[in-house]
Write an enzyme that holds these catalytic residues in place. Structure first.
Site, short mmCIF file in Angstrom:
data_model
loop_
_atom_site.label_atom_id
_atom_site.label_comp_id
_atom_site.label_asym_id
_atom_site.label_seq_id
_atom_site.Cartn_x
_atom_site.Cartn_y
_atom_site.Cartn_z
N ALA A 127 -5.68 -11.84 -3.84
CA ALA A 127 -6.79 -12.43 -3.08
C ALA A 127 -7.77 -11.35 -2.62
CB ALA A 127 -6.24 -13.21 -1.88
N PRO A 128 -9.05 -11.70 -2.53
CA PRO A 128 -9.65 -13.03 -2.75
C PRO A 128 -9.93 -13.37 -4.21
CG PRO A 128 -11.34 -11.48 -2.06
CD PRO A 128 -10.04 -10.71 -2.02
N ASP A 176 6.18 -12.24 -1.49
CA ASP A 176 6.17 -10.82 -1.20
C ASP A 176 6.27 -10.11 -2.55
OD1 ASP A 176 7.08 -8.15 -0.69
OD2 ASP A 176 7.74 -8.77 1.30
N ASP A 194 -3.01 -3.39 -6.47
CA ASP A 194 -4.03 -2.96 -5.49
C ASP A 194 -3.37 -3.15 -4.13
OD1 ASP A 194 -6.67 -2.08 -4.77
OD2 ASP A 194 -7.06 -4.11 -4.08
N CYS A 247 -7.78 1.10 -1.04
CA CYS A 247 -9.11 1.40 -0.48
C CYS A 247 -8.93 2.31 0.74
CB CYS A 247 -9.87 0.13 -0.12
SG CYS A 247 -9.03 -0.95 1.05
#
Length: 479
Positions: A127-128, A176, A194, A247
């Protein structure tokens, strides 16, 4: 460009000074962090070509600057930035582009580097949906993608974005990410992790992103990341590619996680250098071959990307003890499938051999063939696309199927005016000056399918899903 005040904990600044290569300026780092982030978009090549998109949007006066690592990605500047949100433009509503931060396009670029063409891919934290939709476009809706999201509240947003972009080869799960190594060992050609992180790279978008930052929380997050990458590595087939990204900017959550994996499986992990991923990639290259993107290098968010190959099998994890439950769908028999395909084609819906018909009660679904090997191993939140519901008089075709499968060149396609298209997106019936002849009408705008309507006299009855209906100002400028 205006600056904004970013909160920097002292310990964070100390850590960044230590992590930053001597070739970079710390003052430039601080200055970049305090500049607002440039907006960027990615053209959805499942719906249009980059050339056609540029031609379509040329009259708007948008300044589109190519992003070096994504040929369908652009930084965007608009003179009327405040007049109409990007998300309310006709091109966004019909799925022609995705609003995505430039650096977040890097992981998928790395996943498909060197001509890599995986057929079964997992996006562990999806997501998203920016990276899932980017993966689907790179795969041209072929093969299969397992898109997982741990947060229940974000699964709905993930599905909405997948549907808007016309994607048919995705299965959604809500787990999870640490379960997959045991549940589906060596099942994927490529995996994108990610990973959840401390978000140090997003201060240009959120000046308060570091309010709760601490070195201790970084260590706790890194421990979770090690468990996630271990699970993902088990789910990867030998010879497959794993991309790990965050990030954030500290080494603990980035290089150290990848080095831990190599230390754990020294004979099975090969780092694949990313210095040739795009022109100028060497500016962010680490000695291991990773990309550690500080925000001043490319004027984007801070980001980290590593690419590795699984060179051989590793010992399996214990078999999970949970029960998946009965799969509630059954494949549609060939004869009936042929009848359904013929009926769907009459309203402009067509699909290839990558999708197969399944049924649950009165519901008809299309599942990607490549995901069938996972049935019985994991529980799906949603699989493929819902094609139709059967009723006494035939089929009630579903909106997501229209967006994914319809051809605008169908004989029953009916092009709306801008005002009519705006009424459609507001959930209202449309009254065209010259009504179409067919009863089931594929409505299009800018030669893109945007829904299916029933003609009742001179009226087109709106079937746009209630949860997607838009209020406020849209692309004609009328509220």
């Amino acid at each position: 460009m205006a600056q904004h005040t970013v909160y920097f904990p002292d310990a964070f600044l100390t850590q960044m000074r230590e992590a930053m290569p001597s070739t970079l300026s710390f003052d430039d780092f601080l200055a970049a962090c305090q500049r607002p982030l440039r907006r960027s978009i990615r053209v959805n090549t499942l719906k249009t070509s980059v050339a056609d998109f540029l031609q379509l949007t040329a009259p708007y006066g948008w300044t589109l600057t190519p992003i070096p690592w994504c040929e369908e990605g652009f930084w965007i500047e608009r003179d009327n930035e405040d007049a109409l949100p990007l998300g309310s433009t006709a091109e966004h509503l019909s799925g022609l582009f995705y609003i995505q931060e430039a650096s977040s396009m890097l992981p998928v670029a790395a996943l498909f580097a060197d001509g890599n063409a995986p057929q079964r891919v997992m996006d562990v934290a999806a997501a998203p949906g920016s990276k899932t939709t980017q993966i689907a476009a790179r795969m041209n809706n072929e093969g299969a993608i397992l898109a997982n999201e741990f947060s229940a509240s974000r699964v709905k947003v993930l599905h909405a974005n997948i549907s808007r972009c016309g994607i048919s080869n995705v299965a959604l799960t809500h787990f999870d990410g640490r379960v997959f190594g045991a549940a589906v060992p060596e099942m994927f050609d490529a995996i994108l992790l990610d990973a959840p992180c401390s978000g140090e790279g997003v201060v240009r978008k959120d000046p308060d992103a570091l309010k709760n930052w601490s070195p201790e929380s970084n260590q706790e997050i890194a421990a979770t990341q090690r468990e996630l990458i271990d699970s993902a590595f088990h789910a990867l087939r030998p010879g497959g590619t794993l991309v790990y990204s965050t990030c954030t900017l500290n080494r603990e959550e980035n290089e150290a996680v990848c080095l831990w994996l190599k230390e754990t499986y020294p004979d099975a992990v090969e780092f694949l250098p990313l210095g040739d991923l795009f022109p100028g990639a060497n500016k962010a290259l680490t000695e291991e071959g990773f990309l550690h993107v500080f925000p001043q290098i490319y004027d984007c968010e801070g980001f980290f990307v590593a690419r590795l190959r699984k060179t051989q099998a590793i010992p399996a994890l214990p078999t999970p003890k949970y029960k998946v439950g009965n799969f509630p769908f059954s494949p549609v028999k060939d004869r009936e499938a042929g009848q359904i395909r013929q009926a769907a084609a009459s309203v402009g819906l067509n699909w290839d051999e990558n999708l197969r018909l399944w049924q649950r009660d009165k519901e008809l679904w299309l599942f990607p063939v490549g995901i069938e090997a996972l049935i019985g191993k994991v529980r799906f939140s949603r699989l493929g696309i819902k094609l139709a519901e059967t009723h006494n008089k035939g089929y009630r075709w579903q909106h997501e199927a229209v967006i994914a499968l319809a051809s605008p060149d169908n004989v029953n396609a009916f092009e709306l005016t801008p005002q009519e298209a705006e009424e459609w997106y507001r959930g209202r019936d449309v009254y065209p000056q010259a009504a179409p002849v067919a009863d089931d009408v594929l409505v299009t705008f800018q030669h893109q399918p945007i829904g299916l309507a029933k003609r009742i006299g001179s009226r087109l009855k709106n079937s746009y899903p209630r949860e997607l209906v838009r209020d406020g100002k849209l692309f004609t400028g009328n509220a």
